[in-house]
Design an enzyme around this catalytic site. Structure first.
Site: not given
Lengths: 408, 142
Positions: B50-53, B118
């Protein structure tokens, strides 16, 4: 230097600043991603659609004439704002990304061939990396990268040694979107020009923080987006030196960019129209000019000075939280502050801040190579605008303290 | 208990909390108590980016029942993973494929599963179903 209006008055001109999220007042500290729009910009966009909508440069009718004049006046406003020598050198695009892609294509077609080198820096946004990589792939050229220090300062010695007789263009950011570093673009340009190499400066994070003078910088191209400088979405600027813009081919074909079309041969229109194929975003351009006028009326130096005060307060406040690490401590930086509280994940911190009504950016900020340089997957970025208040900065610091307690 | 009974139980647990802060504190606790993830499975094969985690998800099938273990670099994401595992792990592929997941929305965590976040969670749920589907078709072929 004082702003021409007091902060309460300024805030009342930005309608969104008084909304609530989760029942709490919005604290908007994500100005590096996009800025909010003043009434003046919102009103002009509405007024255009209500009273002045016609295609530019097309009709002989009054309405088309009127809006074409305003569109060209917007071009003049942009020219004056960045102190470009000529209005023909101002090209309206969809934004920074579109501007960089245009140059990577057009300049690349004309000047880059196998074995040549493109020089960028290690602190670039993906928008100033990927178009050059695509060019390198097309032309079998090589991408070279200027390193930077832990503080977030470009290594100018390394830069000089990376300028070779194969370097065709240097593309660097004016201001890092993560670190806030203001790069010495004037020096970078002078050095490249000694070797006869042109320079593109990515001004996406530079244009909104004070004075930008492209004549003084000396750069060959300067690009930025309207939405990051209090203007509308979907409009951007590509400034290019006239001689270079004349030399490189257009990147899009269509209406308005042509002088004469037959099925055998087409000749192109003059600058700036050669690079403005199709119906341009004329409402966006006029909205952008309104935003620039707004900044000018506030006092651009005063805007920058206020942002520096808020940056100082945020930096001191955050450093008072134990375990905090700030990424980007260059002596010259704008009001962008990236950090991580101890070992707390940026997503966790961002989720909690969000619930407090505080909007910050979390993640890699479209700069994964930069994150890799620091050995992290991402961080938290608070990006401050002149309309933010001391109380909001205090709330951010308190919020981060609360986050560190929750995850302790 | 079937999948819906477990979902209802989670909804009941969360109903005890007064405000969002308590809900998130509980999620953080869940995240901390998530069963350890075998480091041998912390490989790109099991990574959901994911882009965030980031999320790692490892499936296994024993006696017709799917077991999931998972891990994330963010604690809140881990907390939600713990809930998803409580719902999906120890179920047959048919149960997983037929499940209608409503508890996330009911406990006020819908934004965590938004595609724009994300954070890997939405992709994780999709991946759990894909593993279930793979096990099911393997069984049918056998």
């Amino acid at each position: 230097m004082k702003l021409s209006k007091n902060i309460e008055e300024i805030r009342s001109e930005f309608p969104i600043l008084s909304i609530k999220v989760y029942g709490k007042p919005l604290i908007y500290l994500d100005n590096g991603a996009t800025t909010q729009k003043p009434e003046q910009v919102i009103r002009v966009m509405e007024e255009l659609y209500r009273t002045a909508n016609a295609n530019v440069h097309r009709g002989v009718h009054r309405l088309s004439d009127m809006v074409s004049e305003r569109y060209e006046a917007a071009r003049e406003t942009v020219r004056a704002f960045i102190n470009a020598p000529k209005r023909e050198e101002i090209i309206f695009t969809a934004g920074t990304t579109a501007s960089i892609n245009a140059i990577a294509f057009s300049f690349g077609e004309r000047f880059v061939s196998e074995g040549d080198e493109i020089l960028i820096s290690g602190m670039e946004h993906h928008a100033n990396i990927v178009p050059w990589q695509m060019l390198c792939e097309r032309k079998s050229a090589k991408l070279r990268v200027i390193p930077f220090s832990d503080e977030g300062v470009l290594d100018l010695e390394a830069y000089r040694s990376l300028l070779t007789d194969r370097t065709r263009i240097v593309a660097v950011t004016h201001v890092s979107n993560v670190l806030g570093t203001v790069n010495p673009v004037k020096e970078i340009v002078a050095e490249a020009h000694r070797h006869g190499i042109p320079v593109l400066v990515d001004g996406a994070q530079g244009i909104q923080h004070g004075i930008v003078d492209v004549t003084d910088i000396g750069c060959d191209f300067y690009v930025f987006s309207g939405h990051k400088v209090y203007g509308p979405n979907g409009i951007g600027v590509l400034y290019g030196k006239e001689n270079l813009l004349n030399e490189i081919p257009p990147y899009q074909g269509g209406g308005d960019m042509v002088a004469n079309v037959t099925f055998e041969k087409t000749t192109y229109n003059e600058l700036p129209f050669k690079f403005e194929a199709g119906t341009t975003n004329f409402t966006g351009a006029i909205g952008l000019a309104t935003a620039l006028d707004y900044l000018t009326s506030l006092g651009r130096e005063a805007v920058a000075a206020r942002e520096q005060d808020l940056l100082r307060q945020a930096t001191e406040g955050l450093l008072s939280v134990s375990g905090i690490r700030i990424y980007g401590t260059a002596p010259q930086k704008v009001s962008v502050i990236s950090f991580l509280p101890g070992t707390i994940h940026q997503y966790d911190a961002g989720m909690i801040l969000d619930k407090m009504g505080i909007a910050v950016r979390t993640g890699s900020h479209c700069a994964q190579p930069l994150m890799e340089r620091y050995g992290i997957s991402g961080n938290i970025r608070a990006s401050i605008a002149f309309y933010n208040t001391e109380e909001e900065i205090e709330a951010l610091v308190k919020g981060i303290k609360r986050v560190t307690e929750m995850f302790a | 208990m079937n999948i819906n009974q477990i979902q209802d139980q989670i909804i009941e647990d969360f109903a005890l909390f007064g405000d969002w802060m308590e809900r998130y504190e509980y999620l953080i606790d869940l995240g901390r108590s998530l069963a350890p993830f075998d480091v041998a499975h912390k490989t790109p094969d099991f990574l959901i980016e994911g882009c965030q985690s980031k999320v790692w998800l490892y499936p296994s099938l024993t006696d017709g029942v799917v077991t999931f273990t998972a891990e994330s670099d963010a604690l809140i994401t881990r907390g939600i993973i713990a809930l998803l595992i409580r719902v999906f792990s120890g179920r047959t592929p048919d149960e997983i494929l037929g499940a209608d997941i409503y508890f996330i929305e009911r406990i006020g965590l819908r934004e965590n599963l938004s595609p724009t976040r994300s954070n890997g969670l939405l992709a994780m749920m999709k991946q759990m179903r894909l593993y279930a589907l793979a096990y099911k078709s393997k069984r049918e072929q056998a």
